[in-house]
Design a protein around this motif. Structure first.
Motif, PDB file in Angstrom:
ATOM      1  N   PHE A   1       0.026   5.381   1.250  1.00  0.00           N
ATOM      2  CA  PHE A   1      -0.173   5.222   2.693  1.00  0.00           C
ATOM      3  C   PHE A   1       0.974   5.839   3.506  1.00  0.00           C
ATOM      4  O   PHE A   1       0.759   6.539   4.492  1.00  0.00           O
ATOM      5  CB  PHE A   1      -0.299   3.722   2.960  1.00  0.00           C
ATOM      6  CG  PHE A   1      -0.397   3.343   4.395  1.00  0.00           C
ATOM      7  CD1 PHE A   1      -1.566   3.586   5.090  1.00  0.00           C
ATOM      8  CD2 PHE A   1       0.651   2.726   5.041  1.00  0.00           C
ATOM      9  CE1 PHE A   1      -1.671   3.211   6.414  1.00  0.00           C
ATOM     10  CE2 PHE A   1       0.555   2.350   6.356  1.00  0.00           C
ATOM     11  CZ  PHE A   1      -0.616   2.602   7.043  1.00  0.00           C
ATOM     12  N   ALA A   2       2.208   5.593   3.031  1.00  0.00           N
ATOM     13  CA  ALA A   2       3.363   6.139   3.733  1.00  0.00           C
ATOM     14  C   ALA A   2       3.325   7.662   3.717  1.00  0.00           C
ATOM     15  O   ALA A   2       3.749   8.318   4.660  1.00  0.00           O
ATOM     16  CB  ALA A   2       4.651   5.637   3.090  1.00  0.00           C
TER      17      ALA A   2
ATOM     18  N   GLU B   1       0.502   9.531   3.379  1.00  0.00           N
ATOM     19  CA  GLU B   1      -0.623   9.988   4.215  1.00  0.00           C
ATOM     20  C   GLU B   1      -0.185  10.074   5.674  1.00  0.00           C
ATOM     21  O   GLU B   1      -0.584  10.975   6.401  1.00  0.00           O
ATOM     22  CB  GLU B   1      -1.805   9.007   4.115  1.00  0.00           C
ATOM     23  CG  GLU B   1      -2.617   9.151   2.844  1.00  0.00           C
ATOM     24  CD  GLU B   1      -3.569   7.987   2.633  1.00  0.00           C
ATOM     25  OE1 GLU B   1      -3.726   7.171   3.562  1.00  0.00           O
ATOM     26  OE2 GLU B   1      -4.131   7.898   1.533  1.00  0.00           O
ATOM     27  N   THR B   2       0.639   9.110   6.047  1.00  0.00           N
ATOM     28  CA  THR B   2       1.105   9.058   7.426  1.00  0.00           C
ATOM     29  C   THR B   2       1.808  10.344   7.846  1.00  0.00           C
ATOM     30  O   THR B   2       1.731  10.753   8.981  1.00  0.00           O
ATOM     31  CB  THR B   2       2.055   7.863   7.593  1.00  0.00           C
ATOM     32  OG1 THR B   2       1.363   6.704   7.189  1.00  0.00           O
ATOM     33  CG2 THR B   2       2.494   7.705   9.014  1.00  0.00           C
ATOM     34  N   VAL B   3       2.498  10.965   6.900  1.00  0.00           N
ATOM     35  CA  VAL B   3       3.168  12.215   7.245  1.00  0.00           C
ATOM     36  C   VAL B   3       2.382  13.417   6.722  1.00  0.00           C
ATOM     37  O   VAL B   3       2.916  14.507   6.569  1.00  0.00           O
ATOM     38  CB  VAL B   3       4.625  12.239   6.729  1.00  0.00           C
ATOM     39  CG1 VAL B   3       5.416  11.152   7.410  1.00  0.00           C
ATOM     40  CG2 VAL B   3       4.684  12.076   5.221  1.00  0.00           C
ATOM     41  N   HIS B   4       1.089  13.194   6.479  1.00  0.00           N
ATOM     42  CA  HIS B   4       0.148  14.277   6.155  1.00  0.00           C
ATOM     43  C   HIS B   4       0.475  15.019   4.874  1.00  0.00           C
ATOM     44  O   HIS B   4       0.388  16.247   4.818  1.00  0.00           O
ATOM     45  CB  HIS B   4       0.078  15.286   7.296  1.00  0.00           C
ATOM     46  CG  HIS B   4      -0.179  14.648   8.623  1.00  0.00           C
ATOM     47  ND1 HIS B   4      -1.345  13.993   8.901  1.00  0.00           N
ATOM     48  CD2 HIS B   4       0.583  14.550   9.730  1.00  0.00           C
ATOM     49  CE1 HIS B   4      -1.284  13.527  10.136  1.00  0.00           C
ATOM     50  NE2 HIS B   4      -0.128  13.838  10.654  1.00  0.00           N
ATOM     51  N   LYS B   5       0.874  14.288   3.837  1.00  0.00           N
ATOM     52  CA  LYS B   5       1.069  14.983   2.562  1.00  0.00           C
ATOM     53  C   LYS B   5      -0.282  15.243   1.917  1.00  0.00           C
ATOM     54  O   LYS B   5      -1.227  14.471   2.088  1.00  0.00           O
ATOM     55  CB  LYS B   5       1.945  14.132   1.637  1.00  0.00           C
ATOM     56  CG  LYS B   5       3.406  14.212   1.998  1.00  0.00           C
ATOM     57  CD  LYS B   5       4.298  13.881   0.818  1.00  0.00           C
ATOM     58  CE  LYS B   5       5.751  13.933   1.250  1.00  0.00           C
ATOM     59  NZ  LYS B   5       6.640  13.253   0.321  1.00  0.00           N
ATOM     60  N   LYS B   6      -0.341  16.306   1.153  1.00  0.00           N
ATOM     61  CA  LYS B   6      -1.596  16.639   0.463  1.00  0.00           C
ATOM     62  C   LYS B   6      -1.893  15.584  -0.586  1.00  0.00           C
ATOM     63  O   LYS B   6      -0.993  15.075  -1.252  1.00  0.00           O
ATOM     64  CB  LYS B   6      -1.454  17.997  -0.229  1.00  0.00           C
ATOM     65  CG  LYS B   6      -1.525  19.156   0.716  1.00  0.00           C
ATOM     66  CD  LYS B   6      -1.460  20.452  -0.067  1.00  0.00           C
ATOM     67  CE  LYS B   6      -1.378  21.625   0.885  1.00  0.00           C
ATOM     68  NZ  LYS B   6      -0.725  22.791   0.282  1.00  0.00           N
TER      69      LYS B   6
END
Lengths: 259, 297
Positions: A112-113, A115-120
């Protein structure tokens, strides 16, 4: 009081004459302090002394009334709100009550952390197991937080806090809900993270842990820093070590690391 | 960019699905409001069309001639009238032409006129006015001419009709504005509940450095999805109702009011745009309003 060395690249967090007034009381009163890259700092003091204010100011959750706060060389008091997310991506947070998402698995909580910074998602799938094994709970990836012990939950929280490689890790009483043995395990984990280069700031009331770790201790009382020294919670000791602190800082650190 | 959008879309659909009851309640609320709005829209559009149709009649004055007036006398009358200022054209309409026109207006009921033994309609002169202000003078002048039975002139009726239409339009706008505000409040409350449910998630998102738009995105899209769903349902219901109404009373209305109803496809296309725009903006506004407090802190 700790001397400020302006311009040094090793500074991670600098408070320069910072004052924070709340409506009815004072949070911080003309505080100047400097935390270097790679430091492990305990922030101690009675409840309401200003520890939370200190942390919230670093996160720019609240604004300083006066003074400037430098994080990684940039004055965050001049940051627009737009830059707050960027600031927080460089700061990991660990809380006393873990703050895990109950409806997500351990894996998802850490992912989740990211995803928040848009990692693939490919990167996430690769990095989450690495993080979980770093904190020692790789086998619990598919469990939900309520199926874990308190210590394990805090490990998940730490994995989440360092998921985006923050330069600073702030731990707000991370051992407050743990038994002494588990607490010590968590401390060892934080020390390991610190050894890998992350600056750690830990708010705590646990005197025994502070004494045993032998790290730098900043004591705040009534909005002022009343001592800043190496190694012990006790105030007398703090004052005693104050004079030659900058000389002995390195000495103390290498001496006291316990692995 | 696409990945971000994918994440936002996925989260939004998850939220709508997880909060089925509340989403459904919102959809019902917006749908109800759009239906009332649609009803007003359909009525107002038809009244407007009727009004403008009648307004076209307004610039014409029809002089009914006495049966004993000959065509020569009528020609003289026409010449007189033609010289009046503001008169655009003057045409003679025989009683047979008038009957044919009436029959076509009555449509399916036109056969009723076949049973008439003789044509009761008079011959008439139709005057077209190019300057509306002159209509009163022309009508007054026509009254004084000899060999005429009556002057048919709609001014007062039309004035009243215009007043009525303006009033209906104004009230419709006010009521619509009210309804829009109510639905924004309803949607924002619905979304506020989902935001409450997820406040711990939002706090953590902020701590790990999520931007406000990253947090807001899924809620915004949730609102928009609810808006689009409502727009779709309302459009379906309104179209169905309108087509039924057109089937049932369209022809009779034409006979009575001599104006046709606005065609179905015009109505549907316009309502689709209006409902779509309203649904989306109500949903979006609702979600942004409900998020405001959580993101400022």
């Amino acid at each position: 009081m700790y001397m400020i060395m302006k311009g040094a690249k090793t500074q991670m967090i600098v408070f320069d004459h910072v004052t924070k007034h709340y409506k009815t009381n004072i949070g911080l009163d003309d505080v100047s302090v400097e935390i270097k890259k790679g430091d492990f700092v305990f922030l101690v003091g009675p409840s309401g002394a200003g520890k939370s204010t200190f942390i919230k100011l670093i996160l720019k959750e609240i604004e300083a009334t006066e003074g400037s706060i430098l994080v990684r060389g940039e004055d965050i008091t001049k940051f627009s709100n737009r830059r707050v997310p960027e600031l927080r991506r460089n700061i990991g947070m660990v809380f006393q009550d873990f703050r895990l998402l109950p409806r997500k698995t351990v894996f998802e909580n850490v992912a989740f952390a990211m995803e928040t910074v848009h990692k693939k998602s490919k990167v996430i799938k690769k990095q989450v197991p690495q993080l979980l094994s770093l904190v020692g709970i790789e086998s619990k990836a598919q469990k939900y937080p309520d199926e874990l012990s308190a210590g394990e939950q805090q490990r998940v929280a730490i994995a989440r806090a360092i998921a985006n490689n923050p330069k600073i890790l702030i731990a707000d009483e991370p051992t407050g809900n743990l038994d002494p043995e588990t607490a010590w395990e968590i401390m060892m984990l934080l020390e390991e993270i610190n050894r890998r280069g992350t600056t750690v700031v830990m708010v705590t009331h646990a005197k025994d842990i502070v004494d045993r770790m032998g790290k730098r201790v900043i004591t705040i009382e009534k909005g002022k820093i009343i001592s800043d020294s190496i190694g012990a919670y006790k105030l007398e000791q703090a004052f005693a070590g104050h004079e030659n602190m900058s000389d002995t800082l390195q000495h103390y650190r290498t001496d006291t690391i316990v692995l | 960019m696409i990945r971000r959008f994918g994440y936002t879309l996925k989260q939004a659909f998850l939220q709508v699905f997880r909060n089925k009851a509340m989403s459904l309640a919102s959809v019902f609320a917006i749908t109800a409001m759009l239906l009332i709005l649609g009803l007003f829209f359909m009525i107002v559009v038809n009244i407007n069309t009727a009004a403008s149709m009648i307004e076209q009649d307004y610039d014409s004055i029809e002089i009914f001639l006495l049966d004993e007036t000959t065509e020569d006398q009528a020609d003289d009358l026409m010449k007189d009238i033609k010289d009046e200022p503001g008169v655009e054209s003057v045409t003679y309409r025989t009683k047979d032409e008038a009957l044919i026109e009436l029959k076509s207006r009555w449509g399916d009921s036109g056969y009723l006129l076949d049973s008439l033994q003789e044509n009761p309609l008079p011959n008439s002169i139709v005057i077209r006015i190019d300057n509306l202000e002159a209509a009163d003078d022309v009508a007054a002048k026509a009254q004084t001419l000899e060999g005429i039975e009556d002057v048919k002139y709609y001014k007062e009726t039309v004035d009243k009709l215009m007043k009525a239409t303006n009033f209906i339009q104004l009230s419709a706008v006010i009521i619509m504005a009210f309804l829009i505000i109510v639905s924004v409040v309803v949607v924002s409350n619905t979304i506020k509940l989902t935001v409450f449910n997820r406040s711990s998630e939002i706090t953590i998102m902020k701590y790990v450095g999520a931007t406000n738009w990253f947090i807001r995105g899924p809620f915004l899209v949730e609102g928009i999805i609810i808006g689009i769903l409502s727009a779709g349902v309302s459009l379906g219901v309104c179209s169905l109702v309108y087509s039924k109404v057109v089937d049932l009373i369209g022809k009779d209305l034409f006979a009575i009011m001599s104006t046709p109803m606005v065609p179905m496809d015009f109505m549907v296309v316009n309502m689709a745009w209006i409902f779509g725009a309203l649904g989306v903006s109500i949903g979006a506004c609702g979600s942004i309003i409900s998020m405001r407090k959580f993101l400022d802190a």
